[in-house]
Design an enzyme around this catalytic site. Structure first.
Site, PDB file in Angstrom:
ATOM      1  N   TYR A   1      43.530  43.579  55.264  1.00  0.00           N
ATOM      2  CA  TYR A   1      42.802  44.669  55.911  1.00  0.00           C
ATOM      3  C   TYR A   1      41.346  44.357  56.199  1.00  0.00           C
ATOM      4  CZ  TYR A   1      47.017  47.278  55.009  1.00  0.00           C
ATOM      5  OH  TYR A   1      48.317  47.686  54.995  1.00  0.00           O
TER       6      TYR A   1
ATOM      7  N   TYR B   1      52.014  56.310  50.478  1.00  0.00           N
ATOM      8  CA  TYR B   1      51.995  54.889  50.819  1.00  0.00           C
ATOM      9  C   TYR B   1      53.170  54.220  50.121  1.00  0.00           C
ATOM     10  CZ  TYR B   1      50.816  49.971  51.060  1.00  0.00           C
ATOM     11  OH  TYR B   1      50.878  48.620  51.276  1.00  0.00           O
TER      12      TYR B   1
ATOM     13  N   ASP C   1      59.165  56.276  44.169  1.00  0.00           N
ATOM     14  CA  ASP C   1      58.448  55.006  44.275  1.00  0.00           C
ATOM     15  C   ASP C   1      57.384  54.982  43.175  1.00  0.00           C
ATOM     16  OD1 ASP C   1      56.752  52.919  44.839  1.00  0.00           O
ATOM     17  OD2 ASP C   1      56.538  53.376  46.974  1.00  0.00           O
TER      18      ASP C   1
ATOM     19  N   LYS D   1      54.439  46.016  40.931  1.00  0.00           N
ATOM     20  CA  LYS D   1      53.051  45.857  40.477  1.00  0.00           C
ATOM     21  C   LYS D   1      52.898  45.454  39.010  1.00  0.00           C
ATOM     22  CE  LYS D   1      50.439  47.846  44.147  1.00  0.00           C
ATOM     23  NZ  LYS D   1      50.786  48.889  45.105  1.00  0.00           N
TER      24      LYS D   1
END
Ligand SMILES: *Cc1c(COP(=O)(O)O)cnc(C)c1O
Length: 429
Positions: free
Chosen positions: A17, A144, A245, A274
């Site tokens: 990004y 997200y 999620d 993660k």
């Protein structure tokens, strides 16, 4: 590292990004230990980010390092088609044992986004096998779920720039983001737009997909557990699958082992990633029920249509086993509680600062939302000068430190945030 190395980096290497024509500066890191990153020039920075939710036990934890070294010597990788191995079996045993009892079938993949793709594909194949034409997903704005196409199609249309991909990603259903905050009194009217969407599209929806309790990269917001309970009830009633999620929230970050625990619900499909390997290796897991696995397997395809090259990577599984062993010892609970308490004491008073829109804390996550966006290059420099690693985005300055952080280190992080709020150059006007 020479200045030519950094020139090469700037000219040839994408960082996430940021523009390749006018990239934001990057800081060369040479090592990481405990709760600190070491820069090439020898400066040490206290880590407030856990390398994006992952390094929950800090860096260079001896148990993780030992597990990696041992497994690297034995067998770093072998294909998962037609073979199996002890690290994967041990890991899946642990995952089945630590998640709600209904979640008993595990698919291992190589990143969070892929875990989401796998979850969505499971839902689609499930309905296909049942002879129902359900192809849409319902989710919440402000969410997200990753950067691959399936994951992007259910991430917030504004943040993931759905306009760029029009005609290329499927158009799913978005309910308004929850506004009833974690600590608010529950407002039952909130759920109405969600319920209406379900009722209008009830025969087309394969699954609801959401981040339980914490909307992470989409805005760092914490919503009321009753939201999750109501959605769970609604999905059961309508026979729609629920995908949770927990890639960011899993493994203790919110104060519960899994954020679904705040609402006491069991999803039909659960995505983990993660922190799974304690921040050492990339690995993800998608868990589902025996009934869903059986339905998919009895369907037309006869199997689940996915099989990544590095599926069940033994090195990553060994790291995950070591990380889960550390979690099982249980210190995380009081560590996260102590971090939460200190974040509240240090950050909530910033609420009154003229530059601050909102402050919120849940578990080992602290968020200071400012009125105007940060100036990335300046604020990053100010933090590094202050000896801390904090990486804001947009109007969000947030902390999610390793659970092992000391009270003194955490105080350095929170005072660095208080300090940058006084600096005009760190914010866009
Ligand atoms: C980071 C994240 C993902 C994507 O994981 P990657 O490993 O970056 O692909 C998906 N969902 C949530 C909630 C995340 O925070």
């Amino acid at each position: 590292m020479t200045s030519e190395d950094l020139d090469f980096d700037r000219q040839h290497i994408w960082h996430p990004y940021t523009s390749m024509s006018a990239p934001l500066p990057v800081y060369p890191v040479s090592g990481a230990a405990g709760c600190e990153l070491q820069l090439n020039d020898g400066q040490r920075l206290i880590d407030g980010m856990s390398s994006w939710w992952a390094a929950i036990h800090g860096y260079g934890h001896p148990q993780l390092t030992a597990a990696l070294c041992e497994q690297a010597q034995r067998m770093p990788h072998v294909m998962f088609g037609g073979v199996t191995h002890a690290p994967a079996i041990a890991l899946c045993r642990k995952l089945v044992a630590m998640t709600p009892p209904a979640l008993s079938r595990v698919f291992l993949a190589d990143s969070g986004s892929v875990a989401v793709e796998v979850a969505m594909k499971m839902a689609l194949q499930y309905w296909q096998a049942r002879g129902e034409n359900r192809r849409r997903f319902l989710t919440l704005r402000g969410g997200y779920h990753g950067d691959t196409f399936g994951a992007m199609s259910v991430s917030c249309p504004d943040n993931s720039m759905h306009g760029l991909w029009r005609g290329y990603i499927p158009e799913h259903l978005f309910a308004p983001a929850p506004t009833c905050r974690f600590e608010d009194t529950w407002d039952a009217a909130q759920i109405a737009p969600f319920t209406q969407l379900v009722e209008k599209h009830r025969h087309a929806i394969a699954a609801v997909i959401l981040e339980p309790i914490v909307q992470g990269a989409g805005g760092m917001r914490f919503y009321h557990p009753q939201w999750l309970k109501e959605i769970r009830t609604l999905c059961y009633r309508e026979g729609i699958l629920l995908i949770a999620d927990e890639i960011a929230t899993g493994f203790g970050r919110t104060g519960e082992l899994f954020a679904c625990g705040h609402a006491g619900i069991t999803p039909d499909i659960l995505c983990l990633g993660k922190a799974l390997t304690g921040g050492t290796m990339t690995l993800s897991a998608t868990l589902t029920t025996g009934e869903i696995a059986k339905t998919i397997s009895d369907g037309e395809a006869g199997c689940f249509m996915h099989g990544p090259t590095f599926m069940g990577n033994p090195l990553a599984c060994a790291a995950a086993n070591a990380s889960l062993d550390i979690l099982e010892q249980g210190a995380w609970r009081h560590q996260v509680r102590a971090i939460e308490c200190q974040l509240r004491n240090a950050l909530l008073p910033l609420q009154d600062h003229p530059r601050v829109q909102d402050v919120r804390v849940l578990g080992a996550i602290g968020v200071v939302e400012t009125r105007t966006p940060v100036n990335m290059a300046s604020i990053q420099r100010a933090f590094v000068t202050a000896g801390v690693w904090i990486r804001p985005f947009g109007r969000l300055i947030y902390l999610m430190p390793p659970y092992i952080i000391t009270s003194d280190q955490l105080a350095r992080l929170t005072s660095a945030i208080a300090e940058v709020l006084t600096r005009d150059d760190c914010f866009q006007s």
